[in-house]
Design a protein around this motif. Structure first.
Motif, PDB file in Angstrom:
ATOM      1  N   ASP A 193       2.126   6.935  -6.701  1.00 31.70           N
ATOM      2  CA  ASP A 193       1.260   8.053  -7.111  1.00 31.70           C
ATOM      3  C   ASP A 193       2.056   9.358  -7.161  1.00 31.70           C
ATOM      4  O   ASP A 193       1.811  10.223  -7.996  1.00 31.70           O
ATOM      5  CB  ASP A 193       0.123   8.255  -6.090  1.00 31.70           C
ATOM      6  CG  ASP A 193      -0.972   7.214  -6.226  1.00 31.70           C
ATOM      7  OD1 ASP A 193      -1.070   6.620  -7.306  1.00 31.70           O
ATOM      8  OD2 ASP A 193      -1.695   6.993  -5.241  1.00 31.70           O
ATOM      9  N   LEU A 194       2.992   9.477  -6.226  1.00 29.60           N
ATOM     10  CA  LEU A 194       3.769  10.717  -6.140  1.00 29.60           C
ATOM     11  C   LEU A 194       4.960  10.713  -7.091  1.00 29.60           C
ATOM     12  O   LEU A 194       5.228  11.694  -7.778  1.00 29.60           O
ATOM     13  CB  LEU A 194       4.291  10.911  -4.719  1.00 29.60           C
ATOM     14  CG  LEU A 194       3.259  11.029  -3.608  1.00 29.60           C
ATOM     15  CD1 LEU A 194       3.946  11.042  -2.254  1.00 29.60           C
ATOM     16  CD2 LEU A 194       2.473  12.313  -3.779  1.00 29.60           C
TER      17      LEU A 194
ATOM     18  N   MET B  78      -3.743  14.296  -6.638  1.00 30.14           N
ATOM     19  CA  MET B  78      -2.476  14.948  -6.317  1.00 30.14           C
ATOM     20  C   MET B  78      -1.896  15.613  -7.555  1.00 30.14           C
ATOM     21  O   MET B  78      -1.321  16.702  -7.475  1.00 30.14           O
ATOM     22  CB  MET B  78      -1.495  13.931  -5.761  1.00 30.14           C
ATOM     23  CG  MET B  78      -1.828  13.554  -4.336  1.00 30.14           C
ATOM     24  SD  MET B  78      -0.573  12.508  -3.696  1.00 30.14           S
ATOM     25  CE  MET B  78      -1.162  12.180  -2.079  1.00 30.14           C
TER      26      MET B  78
ATOM     27  N   ARG C 164       1.020   4.141  -2.847  1.00 30.59           N
ATOM     28  CA  ARG C 164       0.818   5.559  -2.575  1.00 30.59           C
ATOM     29  C   ARG C 164       2.028   6.382  -3.044  1.00 30.59           C
ATOM     30  O   ARG C 164       1.886   7.473  -3.570  1.00 30.59           O
ATOM     31  CB  ARG C 164       0.628   5.805  -1.078  1.00 30.59           C
ATOM     32  CG  ARG C 164      -0.603   5.242  -0.500  1.00 30.59           C
ATOM     33  CD  ARG C 164      -1.831   6.062  -0.876  1.00 30.59           C
ATOM     34  NE  ARG C 164      -3.019   5.276  -0.663  1.00 30.59           N
ATOM     35  CZ  ARG C 164      -3.548   4.458  -1.572  1.00 30.59           C
ATOM     36  NH1 ARG C 164      -3.029   4.376  -2.778  1.00 30.59           N
ATOM     37  NH2 ARG C 164      -4.626   3.756  -1.297  1.00 30.59           N
TER      38      ARG C 164
ATOM     39  N   ASN D 111      -0.888  19.470  -7.903  1.00 29.42           N
ATOM     40  CA  ASN D 111       0.493  19.795  -8.244  1.00 29.42           C
ATOM     41  C   ASN D 111       0.549  20.734  -9.450  1.00 29.42           C
ATOM     42  O   ASN D 111       1.334  21.677  -9.483  1.00 29.42           O
ATOM     43  CB  ASN D 111       1.244  18.500  -8.536  1.00 29.42           C
ATOM     44  CG  ASN D 111       2.735  18.701  -8.503  1.00 29.42           C
ATOM     45  OD1 ASN D 111       3.246  19.337  -7.589  1.00 29.42           O
ATOM     46  ND2 ASN D 111       3.434  18.202  -9.499  1.00 29.42           N
TER      47      ASN D 111
ATOM     48  N   GLN E  18       4.445  10.986 -11.064  1.00 21.79           N
ATOM     49  CA  GLN E  18       4.117  12.319 -11.588  1.00 21.79           C
ATOM     50  C   GLN E  18       5.161  13.358 -11.191  1.00 21.79           C
ATOM     51  O   GLN E  18       4.918  14.561 -11.325  1.00 21.79           O
ATOM     52  CB  GLN E  18       2.762  12.758 -11.046  1.00 21.79           C
ATOM     53  CG  GLN E  18       1.643  11.813 -11.408  1.00 21.79           C
ATOM     54  CD  GLN E  18       0.333  12.279 -10.806  1.00 21.79           C
ATOM     55  OE1 GLN E  18      -0.339  13.140 -11.355  1.00 21.79           O
ATOM     56  NE2 GLN E  18      -0.041  11.717  -9.672  1.00 21.79           N
ATOM     57  N   ASN E  19       6.281  12.853 -10.657  1.00 20.68           N
ATOM     58  CA  ASN E  19       7.349  13.747 -10.205  1.00 20.68           C
ATOM     59  C   ASN E  19       6.878  14.768  -9.179  1.00 20.68           C
ATOM     60  O   ASN E  19       7.346  15.897  -9.142  1.00 20.68           O
ATOM     61  CB  ASN E  19       7.969  14.503 -11.392  1.00 20.68           C
ATOM     62  CG  ASN E  19       9.095  13.705 -11.996  1.00 20.68           C
ATOM     63  OD1 ASN E  19       9.473  12.656 -11.454  1.00 20.68           O
ATOM     64  ND2 ASN E  19       9.625  14.167 -13.099  1.00 20.68           N
ATOM     65  N   ILE E  20       5.925  14.370  -8.366  1.00 18.83           N
ATOM     66  CA  ILE E  20       5.436  15.294  -7.338  1.00 18.83           C
ATOM     67  C   ILE E  20       6.386  15.272  -6.154  1.00 18.83           C
ATOM     68  O   ILE E  20       6.732  16.308  -5.598  1.00 18.83           O
ATOM     69  CB  ILE E  20       4.003  14.919  -6.891  1.00 18.83           C
ATOM     70  CG1 ILE E  20       3.032  15.064  -8.051  1.00 18.83           C
ATOM     71  CG2 ILE E  20       3.551  15.770  -5.713  1.00 18.83           C
ATOM     72  CD1 ILE E  20       1.635  14.555  -7.779  1.00 18.83           C
TER      73      ILE E  20
ATOM     74  N   ILE F  39       1.471  19.969  -1.540  1.00 13.89           N
ATOM     75  CA  ILE F  39       0.692  18.953  -0.843  1.00 13.89           C
ATOM     76  C   ILE F  39       1.367  18.689   0.496  1.00 13.89           C
ATOM     77  O   ILE F  39       2.527  18.326   0.563  1.00 13.89           O
ATOM     78  CB  ILE F  39       0.585  17.672  -1.693  1.00 13.89           C
ATOM     79  CG1 ILE F  39       0.000  18.032  -3.060  1.00 13.89           C
ATOM     80  CG2 ILE F  39      -0.280  16.642  -1.002  1.00 13.89           C
ATOM     81  CD1 ILE F  39       0.079  16.943  -4.071  1.00 13.89           C
TER      82      ILE F  39
ATOM     83  N   LYS G  74       0.836  -1.201   0.000  1.00 13.11           N
ATOM     84  CA  LYS G  74       0.000   0.000   0.000  1.00 13.11           C
ATOM     85  C   LYS G  74       0.878   1.262   0.000  1.00 13.11           C
ATOM     86  O   LYS G  74       0.616   2.211  -0.735  1.00 13.11           O
ATOM     87  CB  LYS G  74      -0.900  -0.007   1.232  1.00 13.11           C
ATOM     88  CG  LYS G  74      -2.078   0.912   1.106  1.00 13.11           C
ATOM     89  CD  LYS G  74      -3.071   0.652   2.198  1.00 13.11           C
ATOM     90  CE  LYS G  74      -4.342   1.430   1.961  1.00 13.11           C
ATOM     91  NZ  LYS G  74      -5.321   1.187   3.005  1.00 13.11           N
TER      92      LYS G  74
ATOM     93  N   GLN H 231      -6.409   8.909  -5.733  1.00 11.17           N
ATOM     94  CA  GLN H 231      -5.478   9.747  -4.977  1.00 11.17           C
ATOM     95  C   GLN H 231      -4.393  10.347  -5.874  1.00 11.17           C
ATOM     96  O   GLN H 231      -4.104  11.537  -5.805  1.00 11.17           O
ATOM     97  CB  GLN H 231      -4.844   8.916  -3.867  1.00 11.17           C
ATOM     98  CG  GLN H 231      -4.022   9.751  -2.924  1.00 11.17           C
ATOM     99  CD  GLN H 231      -3.429   8.932  -1.792  1.00 11.17           C
ATOM    100  OE1 GLN H 231      -3.495   7.730  -1.789  1.00 11.17           O
ATOM    101  NE2 GLN H 231      -2.838   9.586  -0.853  1.00 11.17           N
ATOM    102  N   GLY H 232      -3.816   9.493  -6.714  1.00 14.28           N
ATOM    103  CA  GLY H 232      -2.747   9.952  -7.604  1.00 14.28           C
ATOM    104  C   GLY H 232      -3.229  11.046  -8.535  1.00 14.28           C
ATOM    105  O   GLY H 232      -2.570  12.081  -8.704  1.00 14.28           O
TER     106      GLY H 232
END
Lengths: 271, 694
Positions: free
Chosen positions: A158-159, B616, A155, B620, A162-164, B626, A151, B612-613
């Motif tokens: 997800d970050l 975000m 998660r 962004n 997208q290069n977040i 965030i 999990k 969620q993705g």
């Protein structure tokens, strides 16, 4: 590739600008920028945590595990937040995973510890520094029962996709060190090695359980080889001592660290 | 009106959007016989809930203006204010809480403690309003009242304690177990109006006993008597209720009730709790400031025979003139009596007095101490204090946030123009967070408010209620300027060529300050600027704040210190020093590294975890930072800070990227410096606009 990617993200979308939205020219010394950098450096140098590792370097290597052990209520979260802040001040990204507190409470921990750490400096600069490190921090909270390594990976994907946010370090507070922990830790170890990052865990110890002769508590008995550094908080008399049971500096510098109960900051005994 | 204050309750019902506040109020009115049929919010019968009397409220299914009503429950008189849930109308919540003695915090048993609940809780704390919580929608799938109770503890820091446990949940919800009387309560009849008391079902007995133990444990912290009784095993209902009440009044305990207003379950016990646990007006200590005595605080007595002190907390302009809602804190306001507006000093003769019930009113002769009512035909502003003659007291006013978004509006025709100004006049008077002004350069009328929906609603109301058709421009963000470092000045204003001369020199520095919008300090020694001109200097500096030199935006966060200057025996005047201060400001400002700041919003998105993705990603892309994500099982909550400028139209984007399953709330957080690249763009745009106007 990952390290380059992290660096690119740290520079932000517009690489012409420095961290405060000012143009960054290589051959011009910006006085304001320099004093800001000095504040950062000063805070890092003054941070007694460096006594646990080598100066200006991570305490843990890439793919490494560290554990902060203490009984309930002694100050594990405070130490975890300080470990995280020390890394954030060096411009690295930290993912704070909490299995016990909501996002707001974790945020508050950071705010408190940071302001205690920097309370003797110019307030405006401190606020600016605080704003600048916020971009390097990401908080994720899970319920203990709903948490699993896949999990977390999902998660995090997800970050990262997208290069977040790409963490250099993960702090996991409240991870349950119960029977099935070994498999999860091995999964996490592989994950850490894959992603070039290190992970710190908080481990709750119990009064009635005696540690092994080498100081490692029963919670880590069969898994201590996974950990590069183990730090223990022990209350002795009025003080809470911070001791490196495994790893960390061996030259004795780290032996005089205590946790100041009024600020929850680590200080050297001589302070 | 009989005035036994112990039987009076002034309560508010507030919560997150769509938690069911209005539905709950509708049931309360039905059970207290104020209305005889229940109408649903956005109901198919086309009538709409009683409290949502505005046409727009019925259509959109949201509460826009807080509505006051009055009802009676078991010898108690309850004044209820139903407040909007949407954060854009937060001023309505703010002014309601200012005058209420207690509140019911409604929470959704599925959604839990959501962002607006946090805002409302903060507002309750600000005015120290004791509250009880009602976990609504227990009939919905996914309902989990105990999870919500935990959130109440964890997220809001309440010492929440259950007074009830549900009998069945979701579609099987039948009633509740009252942990005080240890009885099961079922709600029979077509509209749940018949409360049937039974013994607790065997399957729930163990849980009920365990929860009652917890309740007694928590309540006994507020009563030694209860603690002793608990040890001896003879806790009585009165003793338990008394202890819970004590804890509730000091805000140290939050009793939690549960049910489903829509399915008519659990509302009557909530009304009982309101009368038993929430304070009556005399339980609350209200204070006013004595304006004749250096603003020292004076405690008001809830006594109708004492000289009157009342607060006008809300204005409404209707067809019969201005309706002023007041709360009387001391004394009583009677028809024909004379009261004084403490702000303007004007004497006012009280004409018609009414008690409100949504959009209907009932004429009354007196509003006694502790009651809420409304006056007709009185000119005043929101927040004014009314007192008896010869008293000079002022109630502390309420917190009014600054608007963050503005919009240019242009009337479509001449008739609309007249109507538009009438509408704007009324709306700005009623709502202190809605402001309007004319841009001197473009000639446009600008309206500003708390969010897109806020402005949207007023524009729609203009069209419907005033027949004023307007065209709107693009929403504009309320940018502002500030300085980032100290900038010294030493400016001489000299005009000594013919006629009467002007001379003044002002020296000192400007520096940034986080505490106030503007601070002025005089450190001039030796009379280099004569004392009588110091205030002119301050005036001159202040005048520069409206339009900053960088982009003609309002300037804030600035501290001016003057420490030297010079004057001329003949040519120095107030005007000369004002002009010198203006010059000095420009000089210092140019050295103080001015920057543009923009409003940053706290955005909270609640989304199913699978999106969620995507969510975000959308944040962004909007320059959002965030802060974190919180896993709540099937749902996840993302906390972010995003510049308002990038949030326009976000609801559409969020809907399309989450199949309409996510929702978000947004609220003003603070002002932050805009990145250099965007600042450059803004400056360029401003210059272009200026050229076009020229």
């Amino acid at each position: 590739m990952k390290t380059d990617q992290k660096k690119a993200i740290r520079l932000g979308t517009n690489s012409r600008l420095n961290g405060h939205g000012l143009p960054a020219y290589d051959n011009i010394i910006n006085l304001k920028e320099r004093s800001f950098m000095m504040l950062k450096k000063d805070l890092t140098l003054r941070n007694p945590l460096r006594l646990l590792g080598k100066e200006n370097q991570d305490i843990l290597p890439k793919g490494g595990f560290g554990a902060v052990l203490a009984r309930a209520g002694v100050g594990k979260t405070a130490i975890m937040v300080q470990l995280s802040l020390e890394t954030l001040l060096r411009g690295k990204n930290v993912l704070h995973v909490s299995l016990s507190d909501p996002v707001n409470k974790v945020s508050l921990w950071y705010k408190e510890v940071f302001h205690n750490l920097a309370d003797q400096y110019n307030a405006q600069q401190v606020n600016q520094l605080w704003e600048s490190i916020l971009h390097h921090r990401f908080i994720m909270t899970f319920k203990v029962e709903g948490f699993s390594v896949p999990k977390l990976e999902e998660r995090l994907a997800d970050l990262t996709e997208q290069n977040i946010f790409l963490p250099d370090m993960i702090v996991i507070d409240g991870f349950p060190f119960d029977d099935g922990v070994e498999a999860s830790l091995k999964q996490l170890k592989a994950f850490a090695e894959d992603h070039d990052l290190c992970i710190w865990f908080s481990v709750r110890t119990h009064r009635h359980e005696k540690p092994q002769p080498d100081g490692i508590p029963p919670e880590l008995t069969h898994i201590d080889d996974l950990f590069e550094v183990v730090i223990q908080l022990q209350s002795e008399g009025k003080n809470i001592h911070v001791k490196a049971t495994k790893g960390g500096r061996t030259d004795g510098l780290a032996s005089g660290l205590i946790l100041d109960p009024s600020t929850m900051l680590m200080v050297t005994e001589s302070d | 009106m009989i005035n036994d204050l112990t039987n009076v309750r002034n309560i508010g019902i507030s919560a997150h959007i769509d938690s069911g506040k209005t539905t709950l109020t509708e049931r309360i009115l039905f059970y207290t016989n104020r209305i005889h049929t229940i109408h649903d919010v956005k109901g198919k019968d086309g009538v709409g809930a009683t409290m949502d009397s505005m046409e727009l409220e019925k259509e959109r299914g949201i509460t826009i203006a807080s509505a006051a009503t009055y009802c009676q429950w078991r010898d108690h008189k309850i004044n209820i204010i139903d407040t909007p849930g949407h954060v854009d109308f937060t001023i309505e919540v703010e002014r309601s809480l200012r005058v209420l003695d207690g509140a019911v915090l409604v929470l959704c048993s599925v959604g839990g403690v959501q962002s607006q609940s946090i805002t409302v809780d903060r507002q309750m704390k600000r005015y120290k309003v004791p509250c009880i919580a009602f976990i609504n929608k227990c009939d919905r799938s996914g309902a989990n009242p105990f999870r919500v109770m935990n959130q109440l503890k964890r997220k809001l820091g309440h010492n929440a304690v259950a007074l009830q446990i549900p009998i069945g949940l979701e579609a099987d919800m039948e009633g509740v177990v009252d942990l005080v009387s240890m009885k099961a309560l079922y709600f029979d009849g077509e509209n749940g109006e018949l409360v049937r008391e039974e013994s607790i079902p065997d399957t729930l007995l163990e849980e009920a006993e365990e929860k009652r133990e917890e309740l007694i444990d928590s309540a006994s912290m507020f009563s030694d008597e209860l603690m002793e009784a608990a040890l001896e095993g003879n806790v009585t209902e009165d003793l338990l209720i008394g202890a819970i009440r004590k804890g509730t009044l000091t805000r140290e305990l939050t009793p939690v009730l549960m049910g489903s207003a829509y399915k008519n379950k659990g509302v009557q016990p909530l009304l009982d709790a309101v009368t038993e646990l929430l304070p009556c007006p005399s339980d609350i200590e209200n204070q006013a400031l004595d304006m004749d005595n250096n603003e020292t605080t004076v405690t008001l007595a809830s006594d109708s025979d004492k000289p009157v002190v009342a607060l006008a907390f809300k204005l409404e302009d209707g067809k019969y003139g201005q309706l002023t809602y007041i709360r009387v804190y001391q004394g009583s306001v009677s028809k024909g009596s004379t009261i004084v507006n403490a702000r303007s000093g004007k004497k006012v003769k009280v004409g018609r007095l009414v008690r409100m019930h949504a959009d209907q009113m009932e004429d009354i002769d007196t509003i006694p101490s502790g009651y809420i009512g409304a006056l007709f035909g009185i000119e005043c502003a929101s927040g004014d204090t009314f007192t008896a003659k010869d008293m000079h007291l002022s109630m502390t006013s309420m917190y009014v946030p600054e608007p963050v978004i503005s919009l240019a509006i242009v009337p479509k025709d001449k008739a609309s123009q007249n109507n538009m100004s009438k509408a704007l006049n009324r709306f700005t008077k009623e709502d202190p967070t809605f402001k309007t002004y004319v841009n001197q350069e473009t000639g446009d009328t600008i309206v500003s408010g708390m969010g897109e929906l806020h402005l949207d609603v007023y524009i729609e109301r203009m069209r419907r209620e005033y027949n004023a058709d307007v065209e709107t421009g693009m929403p504009r963000v309320a940018y502002r300027e500030t300085i980032t470092q100290r900038g010294e000045f030493n400016y001489t204003h000299k005009k000594q060529t013919g006629g009467s001369g002007q001379y003044g020199r002002v020296a000192g520095y400007l520096e940034p300050t986080a505490e106030n919008d503007f601070e002025f300090e005089n450190k001039v020694t030796g009379g280099s600027i004569p004392t009588q001109f110091i205030s002119s200097c301050e005036k001159g500096f202040k005048a520069c704040l409206a339009k900053g030199p960088k982009m003609e935006l309002p300037v804030t966060g600035i501290r001016v210190l003057i420490n030297d200057g010079a004057s001329h025996a003949v040519d120095s005047s107030e005007m000369a020093f004002q002009a010198a201060a203006r010059g000095a400001f420009l000089e210092g400002y140019a050295r103080a590294k001015a920057v543009i700041q923009e409003p940053i919003m706290t955005v909270v998105v609640e989304t199913p975890t699978e999106f969620q993705g995507a969510v975000m990603g959308t944040l962004n892309q909007r320059r959002g930072m965030i802060l974190g994500s919180q896993d709540e099982g099937a749902m996840c909550v993302i906390d972010a800070r995003v510049p308002l400028a990038d949030m326009f139209g976000y609801s559409t984007v969020l809907r399309s990227s989450t199949q309409g399953k996510a929702q978000f709330t947004m609220e003003f957080s603070d002002y932050k410096q805009v990145p250099q690249s965007i600042a450059e763009e803004l400056i360029k745009k401003a210059q272009e606009n200026k050229k076009n106007v020229a």
